[in-house]
Write a protein that holds these residues in place. Sequence first.
Motif, PDB file in Angstrom:
ATOM      1  N   GLU A  18     -17.141 -24.883  56.601  1.00 21.54           N
ATOM      2  CA  GLU A  18     -16.385 -23.876  56.765  1.00 21.54           C
ATOM      3  C   GLU A  18     -16.689 -22.489  56.042  1.00 21.54           C
ATOM      4  OE1 GLU A  18     -12.052 -24.460  56.618  1.00 21.54           O
ATOM      5  OE2 GLU A  18     -12.026 -26.122  57.568  1.00 21.54           O
ATOM      6  N   LEU A  19     -17.093 -22.694  54.805  1.00 22.27           N
ATOM      7  CA  LEU A  19     -17.257 -21.438  54.200  1.00 22.27           C
ATOM      8  C   LEU A  19     -18.580 -20.889  54.329  1.00 22.27           C
ATOM      9  CD1 LEU A  19     -16.073 -22.671  50.469  1.00 22.27           C
ATOM     10  CD2 LEU A  19     -15.266 -21.163  52.076  1.00 22.27           C
ATOM     11  N   VAL A  20     -19.567 -21.561  55.058  1.00 20.04           N
ATOM     12  CA  VAL A  20     -20.708 -20.874  55.622  1.00 20.04           C
ATOM     13  C   VAL A  20     -20.359 -20.220  56.878  1.00 20.04           C
ATOM     14  CG1 VAL A  20     -22.893 -21.450  56.635  1.00 20.04           C
ATOM     15  CG2 VAL A  20     -22.348 -22.899  54.572  1.00 20.04           C
ATOM     16  N   THR A  21     -19.695 -20.940  57.722  1.00 22.04           N
ATOM     17  CA  THR A  21     -19.207 -20.296  58.922  1.00 22.04           C
ATOM     18  C   THR A  21     -18.596 -18.822  58.673  1.00 22.04           C
ATOM     19  OG1 THR A  21     -18.998 -22.320  60.156  1.00 22.04           O
ATOM     20  CG2 THR A  21     -17.845 -20.340  61.082  1.00 22.04           C
ATOM     21  N   ALA A  22     -17.620 -19.088  57.755  1.00 24.45           N
ATOM     22  CA  ALA A  22     -16.823 -17.901  57.273  1.00 24.45           C
ATOM     23  C   ALA A  22     -17.532 -16.868  56.658  1.00 24.45           C
ATOM     24  CB  ALA A  22     -15.648 -18.558  56.183  1.00 24.45           C
ATOM     25  N   ARG A  23     -18.429 -16.981  55.925  1.00 19.76           N
ATOM     26  CA  ARG A  23     -19.369 -15.956  55.226  1.00 19.76           C
ATOM     27  C   ARG A  23     -20.199 -15.325  56.487  1.00 19.76           C
ATOM     28  NH1 ARG A  23     -21.847 -17.358  50.040  1.00 19.76           N
ATOM     29  NH2 ARG A  23     -19.961 -16.473  49.299  1.00 19.76           N
ATOM     30  N   ARG A  24     -20.625 -15.948  57.317  1.00 16.06           N
ATOM     31  CA  ARG A  24     -21.548 -15.497  58.355  1.00 16.06           C
ATOM     32  C   ARG A  24     -20.563 -14.514  59.396  1.00 16.06           C
ATOM     33  NH1 ARG A  24     -22.942 -20.083  61.054  1.00 16.06           N
ATOM     34  NH2 ARG A  24     -21.013 -19.667  62.522  1.00 16.06           N
TER      35      ARG A  24
END
Length: 173
Positions: A18-24
């Motif tokens: 989720e955090l990877v997706t959120a950052r992108r």
Amino acid sequence: MIPYTVLVLLVAVERLAELVTARRNADWSRRHSGVEHGSGHYPVMVVLHTALLAGCLLETWSAHRPFLPALGWPMLALALAAQALRWWCITTLGPRWNTRVIVVPGLPLVTGGPYRWLNHPNYLAVIVEGVALPLVHTNWVTATCFTLLNLPLLLTRVRCENAALAGAAPAHP
């Protein structure tokens, strides 16, 4: 206890995804003139959600909480349903979803997917998961503490998001 530990660790891995997706997605929003709102409560949210996962493990192992099938299996089903709802929200919002409140001016409000029925379906997923994940292994202290601490945070977050979205473009019919 080992299967439950694996479950909580899998949820932690999911959070990292989720955090990877959120950052992108946050980068996408910023490139499209997105404006962040309410960043002050974000660190509290990160700590609380991390504490949920840590509490699940600590309470299970330190208090020797048992797995009670009559409680555990339904709570597992709810925890998995919460994950499914969260990812439905993520895919419905596409690049507009992130863990912060960033609104790109001029974009219409999303009214498809779970947003057809609820304004904030992801927060329903958070509430359900905050109760269900700990109770898979009878971690009632973690479930209670997270729920009570999350309530004012969630109210702050919803007010912040509603105010931020109030200036957004009208929804598509």
